[in-house]
Design a protein around this motif. Structure first.
Motif, PDB file in Angstrom:
ATOM      1  N   LEU A 111       7.319   2.927  -8.348  1.00 12.99           N
ATOM      2  CA  LEU A 111       6.099   2.178  -8.028  1.00 12.99           C
ATOM      3  C   LEU A 111       6.041   0.877  -8.821  1.00 12.99           C
ATOM      4  O   LEU A 111       5.632  -0.170  -8.298  1.00 12.99           O
ATOM      5  CB  LEU A 111       4.865   3.035  -8.316  1.00 12.99           C
ATOM      6  CG  LEU A 111       4.687   4.282  -7.441  1.00 12.99           C
ATOM      7  CD1 LEU A 111       3.464   5.073  -7.894  1.00 12.99           C
ATOM      8  CD2 LEU A 111       4.577   3.918  -5.964  1.00 12.99           C
ATOM      9  N   ALA A 118       3.699  -1.909  -7.309  1.00  9.14           N
ATOM     10  CA  ALA A 118       2.471  -1.157  -7.035  1.00  9.14           C
ATOM     11  C   ALA A 118       1.668  -0.901  -8.307  1.00  9.14           C
ATOM     12  O   ALA A 118       0.440  -0.750  -8.257  1.00  9.14           O
ATOM     13  CB  ALA A 118       2.802   0.168  -6.361  1.00  9.14           C
ATOM     14  N   ILE A 138      -3.469   3.097  -3.539  1.00  9.21           N
ATOM     15  CA  ILE A 138      -2.576   4.258  -3.523  1.00  9.21           C
ATOM     16  C   ILE A 138      -3.364   5.473  -3.062  1.00  9.21           C
ATOM     17  O   ILE A 138      -4.440   5.764  -3.607  1.00  9.21           O
ATOM     18  CB  ILE A 138      -1.966   4.514  -4.915  1.00  9.21           C
ATOM     19  CG1 ILE A 138      -1.173   3.289  -5.391  1.00  9.21           C
ATOM     20  CG2 ILE A 138      -1.076   5.758  -4.904  1.00  9.21           C
ATOM     21  CD1 ILE A 138      -0.677   3.392  -6.823  1.00  9.21           C
ATOM     22  N   SER A 171      -1.675  -1.740  -6.448  1.00  7.74           N
ATOM     23  CA  SER A 171      -1.724  -1.354  -5.043  1.00  7.74           C
ATOM     24  C   SER A 171      -2.841  -0.358  -4.780  1.00  7.74           C
ATOM     25  O   SER A 171      -3.243   0.410  -5.671  1.00  7.74           O
ATOM     26  CB  SER A 171      -0.400  -0.701  -4.630  1.00  7.74           C
ATOM     27  OG  SER A 171       0.659  -1.610  -4.626  1.00  7.74           O
ATOM     28  N   LYS A 221       0.849  -1.186   0.000  1.00  6.85           N
ATOM     29  CA  LYS A 221       0.000   0.000   0.000  1.00  6.85           C
ATOM     30  C   LYS A 221       0.890   1.243   0.000  1.00  6.85           C
ATOM     31  O   LYS A 221       1.940   1.287   0.652  1.00  6.85           O
ATOM     32  CB  LYS A 221      -0.936  -0.016   1.205  1.00  6.85           C
ATOM     33  CG  LYS A 221      -2.004  -1.105   1.122  1.00  6.85           C
ATOM     34  CD  LYS A 221      -2.916  -1.097   2.334  1.00  6.85           C
ATOM     35  CE  LYS A 221      -4.112  -2.016   2.122  1.00  6.85           C
ATOM     36  NZ  LYS A 221      -3.736  -3.384   1.751  1.00  6.85           N
ATOM     37  N   ILE A 222       0.426   2.262  -0.737  1.00  4.40           N
ATOM     38  CA  ILE A 222       1.251   3.438  -1.003  1.00  4.40           C
ATOM     39  C   ILE A 222       0.574   4.687  -0.441  1.00  4.40           C
ATOM     40  O   ILE A 222      -0.638   4.868  -0.598  1.00  4.40           O
ATOM     41  CB  ILE A 222       1.467   3.636  -2.526  1.00  4.40           C
ATOM     42  CG1 ILE A 222       1.870   2.327  -3.210  1.00  4.40           C
ATOM     43  CG2 ILE A 222       2.466   4.747  -2.785  1.00  4.40           C
ATOM     44  CD1 ILE A 222       3.185   1.753  -2.767  1.00  4.40           C
ATOM     45  N   TYR A 223       1.373   5.556   0.167  1.00  4.96           N
ATOM     46  CA  TYR A 223       0.887   6.880   0.592  1.00  4.96           C
ATOM     47  C   TYR A 223       1.894   7.924   0.112  1.00  4.96           C
ATOM     48  O   TYR A 223       3.099   7.828   0.406  1.00  4.96           O
ATOM     49  CB  TYR A 223       0.751   6.960   2.110  1.00  4.96           C
ATOM     50  CG  TYR A 223       0.324   8.331   2.596  1.00  4.96           C
ATOM     51  CD1 TYR A 223      -1.011   8.705   2.584  1.00  4.96           C
ATOM     52  CD2 TYR A 223       1.266   9.261   3.033  1.00  4.96           C
ATOM     53  CE1 TYR A 223      -1.407   9.972   3.001  1.00  4.96           C
ATOM     54  CE2 TYR A 223       0.881  10.518   3.459  1.00  4.96           C
ATOM     55  CZ  TYR A 223      -0.457  10.866   3.441  1.00  4.96           C
ATOM     56  OH  TYR A 223      -0.843  12.118   3.850  1.00  4.96           O
ATOM     57  N   ILE A 224       1.410   8.907  -0.626  1.00  6.13           N
ATOM     58  CA  ILE A 224       2.260   9.975  -1.161  1.00  6.13           C
ATOM     59  C   ILE A 224       1.631  11.309  -0.788  1.00  6.13           C
ATOM     60  O   ILE A 224       0.438  11.522  -1.041  1.00  6.13           O
ATOM     61  CB  ILE A 224       2.391   9.877  -2.696  1.00  6.13           C
ATOM     62  CG1 ILE A 224       3.001   8.532  -3.103  1.00  6.13           C
ATOM     63  CG2 ILE A 224       3.215  11.036  -3.247  1.00  6.13           C
ATOM     64  CD1 ILE A 224       2.873   8.228  -4.593  1.00  6.13           C
ATOM     65  N   ARG A 229       8.467  -1.670  -7.349  1.00  9.55           N
ATOM     66  CA  ARG A 229       8.002  -2.221  -6.072  1.00  9.55           C
ATOM     67  C   ARG A 229       6.686  -3.001  -6.215  1.00  9.55           C
ATOM     68  O   ARG A 229       6.127  -3.448  -5.221  1.00  9.55           O
ATOM     69  CB  ARG A 229       7.831  -1.091  -5.046  1.00  9.55           C
ATOM     70  CG  ARG A 229       9.132  -0.517  -4.515  1.00  9.55           C
ATOM     71  CD  ARG A 229       9.891  -1.499  -3.642  1.00  9.55           C
ATOM     72  NE  ARG A 229      11.105  -0.926  -3.096  1.00  9.55           N
ATOM     73  CZ  ARG A 229      11.282  -0.617  -1.812  1.00  9.55           C
ATOM     74  NH1 ARG A 229      10.314  -0.832  -0.940  1.00  9.55           N
ATOM     75  NH2 ARG A 229      12.424  -0.107  -1.403  1.00  9.55           N
ATOM     76  N   ALA A 286      -0.240   2.485   5.230  1.00  7.70           N
ATOM     77  CA  ALA A 286       0.504   2.129   4.020  1.00  7.70           C
ATOM     78  C   ALA A 286       1.785   1.396   4.384  1.00  7.70           C
ATOM     79  O   ALA A 286       2.185   1.313   5.559  1.00  7.70           O
ATOM     80  CB  ALA A 286       0.819   3.381   3.210  1.00  7.70           C
ATOM     81  N   ASP A 287       2.433   0.856   3.350  1.00  8.01           N
ATOM     82  CA  ASP A 287       3.740   0.225   3.499  1.00  8.01           C
ATOM     83  C   ASP A 287       4.870   1.115   2.996  1.00  8.01           C
ATOM     84  O   ASP A 287       5.980   1.070   3.519  1.00  8.01           O
ATOM     85  CB  ASP A 287       3.779  -1.101   2.715  1.00  8.01           C
ATOM     86  CG  ASP A 287       2.710  -2.067   3.159  1.00  8.01           C
ATOM     87  OD1 ASP A 287       2.752  -2.484   4.331  1.00  8.01           O
ATOM     88  OD2 ASP A 287       1.807  -2.379   2.350  1.00  8.01           O
ATOM     89  N   LEU A 288       4.587   1.900   1.961  1.00 11.60           N
ATOM     90  CA  LEU A 288       5.571   2.796   1.357  1.00 11.60           C
ATOM     91  C   LEU A 288       5.030   4.220   1.468  1.00 11.60           C
ATOM     92  O   LEU A 288       3.968   4.529   0.933  1.00 11.60           O
ATOM     93  CB  LEU A 288       5.818   2.431  -0.107  1.00 11.60           C
ATOM     94  CG  LEU A 288       6.187   0.969  -0.401  1.00 11.60           C
ATOM     95  CD1 LEU A 288       6.364   0.751  -1.902  1.00 11.60           C
ATOM     96  CD2 LEU A 288       7.453   0.561   0.351  1.00 11.60           C
TER      97      LEU A 288
END
Length: 353
Positions: free
Chosen positions: A241, A246, A71, A69, A33-36, A244, A141-143
């Protein structure tokens, strides 16, 4: 793409801020899971421009079914700072009410206590409610990628040693010039996230966090906001992404990261010995030797002996430079990444306020 809004009620009557949060739903449950987020310091806009173009790419991928993922993207994470103005100039780095840096004083908790961040939010002032909701999203998230910029700067990142060298793929994807390996000793956003992961079991610190990442990316300088530059940065983050898992992109391959990766203890903070007008003699991206003249400060204009030279304490790469040309005594001038630890005393945590 789904859009939700966080509403941050103000601390005075009639004031509220709405924070757009963009959600992309992935098709692969076990993908990271991604958080930006961008512009936590509200006037730092290279990351906002990057997020704009990255979301274009993600919407296209979503239509093609290649987003794997979940995101979350927060293109401008600080509406409170964006609304602060003093004599016509945005004051987006510090909360004018408390004088606190918007990227400090994030709660240091265990990941298992994530749910507590949203309990009794009404007890907290607006800026703290914003911080608690941002870090709550990130800990799902993971990233986690926090997009910032410096003043005049190369492209670099602060990466906790717990994620290195695994995170070299991000440095390579974004074509970074340097990585500064942080000590995880501050309450900045990315370090508060890594703190929660390290102490998921309270009292037991994890030294390495495989498969996780929380990073501050410095996208050059505040004025480096151009369409082609932002598109290249967005493409770089897309490559990360993809690498990895995503998003699906079979054409992505990453080179090895070739830049220096140095601990914060190896960063020389070059400061002005006296106040005056600074004349820089070396630019960002230049490598200097010990004793090289970096700048001259005019301390007494027009007077004999009215200047002071500033020299490099050791060899290294000039990573940042201040854009102000009138400097205060002990004001920051440059960051120089070196091979050896600095002899200057430094407290654990961030290099600057």
């Amino acid at each position: 793409m789904d859009i939700t809004h966080l509403t941050i009620d103000g601390d005075t009557p009639g004031i509220a801020w709405r924070l757009p949060v963009l959600h992309f739903t992935g098709s692969k449950p076990d993908a990271p899971k991604i958080y930006i987020q961008a512009a936590l310091h509200a006037g730092e806009l290279p990351g906002t421009a990057l997020a704009h173009f990255l979301c274009e790419r993600l919407r296209q991928a979503e239509a093609e079914g290649t987003v794997l993922s979940d995101i979350i993207v927060v293109p401008h994470a600080n509406p409170i700072g964006a609304a602060q103005s003093h004599f016509g100039e945005m004051q987006g780095r510090f909360d004018l009410g408390t004088r606190t840096n918007f990227n400090r004083d994030f709660p240091l908790i265990s990941a298992r206590d994530r749910h507590l961040l949203l309990e009794n939010l009404e007890r907290y002032p607006a800026a703290d409610r914003l911080k608690r909701q941002l870090i709550h999203m990130a800990l799902g998230a993971d990233l986690v990628i926090d997009l910032h910029c410096d003043d005049e700067s190369l492209q670099y990142a602060y990466i906790d040693e717990a994620f290195w060298p695994e995170a070299a793929d991000l440095a390579a994807a974004l074509n970074m010039d340097a990585v500064l390996l942080s000590d995880g000793e501050s309450s900045a956003f990315e370090e508060a996230v890594s703190f929660a992961w390290k102490y998921e079991v309270p009292g037991e610190k994890k030294a390495h966090l495989s498969g996780k990442l929380s990073v501050t990316v410095e996208l050059r300088g505040t004025r480096d906001v151009y369409p082609e530059m932002a598109k290249r940065d967005a493409e770089g983050l897309w490559r990360f992404l993809a690498a990895r898992g995503a998003v699906r992109d079979d054409h992505v391959s990453l080179p090895s990261f070739a830049g220096p990766a140095v601990p914060l203890d190896n960063v020389e903070m070059i400061r002005a010995p006296q106040a005056g007008t600074v004349l820089f003699l070396r630019n960002i991206g230049e490598r200097v030797n010990e004793g090289d003249r970096l700048a001259t400060i005019i301390t007494a204009p027009g007077m004999p002996d009215g200047t002071i030279d500033v020299h490099a304490p050791q060899a290294g790469l000039i990573v940042t430079r201040v854009s102000d040309r009138l400097v205060r005594r002990r004001g920051d001038l440059m960051k120089v990444a070196c091979d050896r630890p600095s002899t200057a005393a430094r407290k654990p945590g961030t290099l600057e306020d």
